[in-house]
Design a protein around this motif. Structure first.
Motif, short mmCIF file in Angstrom:
data_model
loop_
_atom_site.label_atom_id
_atom_site.label_comp_id
_atom_site.label_asym_id
_atom_site.label_seq_id
_atom_site.Cartn_x
_atom_site.Cartn_y
_atom_site.Cartn_z
N SER A 69 0.82 -1.20 0.00
CA SER A 69 0.00 0.00 0.00
C SER A 69 0.86 1.26 0.00
O SER A 69 0.41 2.31 -0.40
CB SER A 69 -0.94 0.00 1.21
N ARG A 70 2.11 1.15 0.45
CA ARG A 70 3.05 2.28 0.43
C ARG A 70 4.31 1.86 -0.29
O ARG A 70 4.79 0.75 -0.11
CB ARG A 70 3.42 2.69 1.86
N PRO A 71 4.88 2.77 -1.09
CA PRO A 71 6.14 2.41 -1.76
C PRO A 71 7.26 2.28 -0.74
O PRO A 71 7.24 2.93 0.31
CB PRO A 71 6.38 3.59 -2.71
N THR A 72 8.25 1.45 -1.05
CA THR A 72 9.37 1.26 -0.12
C THR A 72 10.40 2.36 -0.24
O THR A 72 11.15 2.61 0.69
CB THR A 72 10.05 -0.09 -0.36
N PRO A 116 20.12 6.43 -1.30
CA PRO A 116 19.03 5.45 -1.26
C PRO A 116 18.39 5.32 0.12
O PRO A 116 17.20 5.03 0.23
CB PRO A 116 19.69 4.14 -1.70
N LYS A 117 19.15 5.56 1.15
CA LYS A 117 18.59 5.49 2.50
C LYS A 117 17.63 6.66 2.73
O LYS A 117 16.58 6.50 3.36
CB LYS A 117 19.71 5.48 3.53
N LEU A 118 17.98 7.82 2.20
CA LEU A 118 17.07 8.96 2.29
C LEU A 118 15.82 8.75 1.44
O LEU A 118 14.74 9.21 1.80
CB LEU A 118 17.79 10.25 1.88
N LEU A 121 13.57 6.80 3.48
CA LEU A 121 12.99 7.69 4.49
C LEU A 121 11.91 8.56 3.86
O LEU A 121 10.88 8.83 4.49
CB LEU A 121 14.09 8.56 5.11
N ALA A 122 12.11 8.97 2.62
CA ALA A 122 11.10 9.77 1.91
C ALA A 122 9.79 9.01 1.79
O ALA A 122 8.71 9.61 1.87
CB ALA A 122 11.63 10.16 0.53
N ALA A 123 9.86 7.70 1.60
CA ALA A 123 8.65 6.89 1.51
C ALA A 123 7.89 6.88 2.83
O ALA A 123 6.65 6.82 2.85
CB ALA A 123 9.00 5.46 1.09
#
Length: 189
Positions: A69-72, A116-118, A121-123
């Protein structure tokens, strides 16, 4: 037969218990040789090995369960100049939505590691906060001075068109992410 199991070892154990061929006179001893680690991955193919060293078919694990339901992760958008930054700040002010800017450089290993870690976190904060990045080598020095950048990576939060706080990421990534989360929580109110 479709079997949903938390990992390939559980699936293998279930097959051992149900398959009479595996429980024959060799004592039912069999082991699992995994071609890749961990269960829950799509397309993991494991071979089943009997106690006497023979191979028996393949066990294919096609299960992949996660919250779809939410992007990773969400790819951060690039800011390419002062006009671009001004437009993004104007939009965030109109929407009363804070933004996070990652000031980075293509040659900076920590910057490349953090990006990529940020994005993951954005997701977590999507759609309440938008994340952007600026490659300091691809923009004018006037833009870099406007952000008051001296070290990279520098992760800043801007709210109501103004700089609010920053984290300079010269230490371990998990510490930087914790500090960024804390910075976001303080400025979400």
């Amino acid at each position: 037969m479709a079997v949903l199991a938390p990992n390939s070892c559980v699936l293998y154990r279930e097959l051992c218990l149900r398959d009479p061929w595996m429980q024959q006179s060799n004592g039912g001893g069999c082991s699992l040789v995994s071609s890749r680690g961990g269960g829950g991955l799509a397309g993991v193919s494991d071979k089943v090995r009997t106690k006497r060293g023979g191979w028996r078919g393949e066990v294919k694990v096609e299960a992949f369960w996660q919250d779809v339901s939410r992007p990773t992760s969400i790819e951060m958008e690039a800011i390419s100049g002062i006009d671009d930054l001004d437009e993004i700040l104007r939009q965030s002010k109109d929407l009363a939505q804070p933004i996070v800017i990652d000031w980075m450089a293509a040659w900076c290993r920590k910057c490349i590691y953090m990006k990529p870690k940020l994005e993951k976190l954005a997701a977590e904060y999507h759609p309440r906060i938008k994340f952007y990045f600026i490659d300091v080598n691809k923009v004018s020095q006037a833009l870099v001075k406007r952000g008051n950048i001296s070290k990279m990576p520098t992760i800043q939060i801007w709210k109501d068109g103004e700089w609010k706080a920053e984290v300079i990421g010269g230490h371990k990534a998990w510490l930087v992410l914790d500090e960024v989360r804390e910075m976001i929580q303080k400025n979400m109110r």
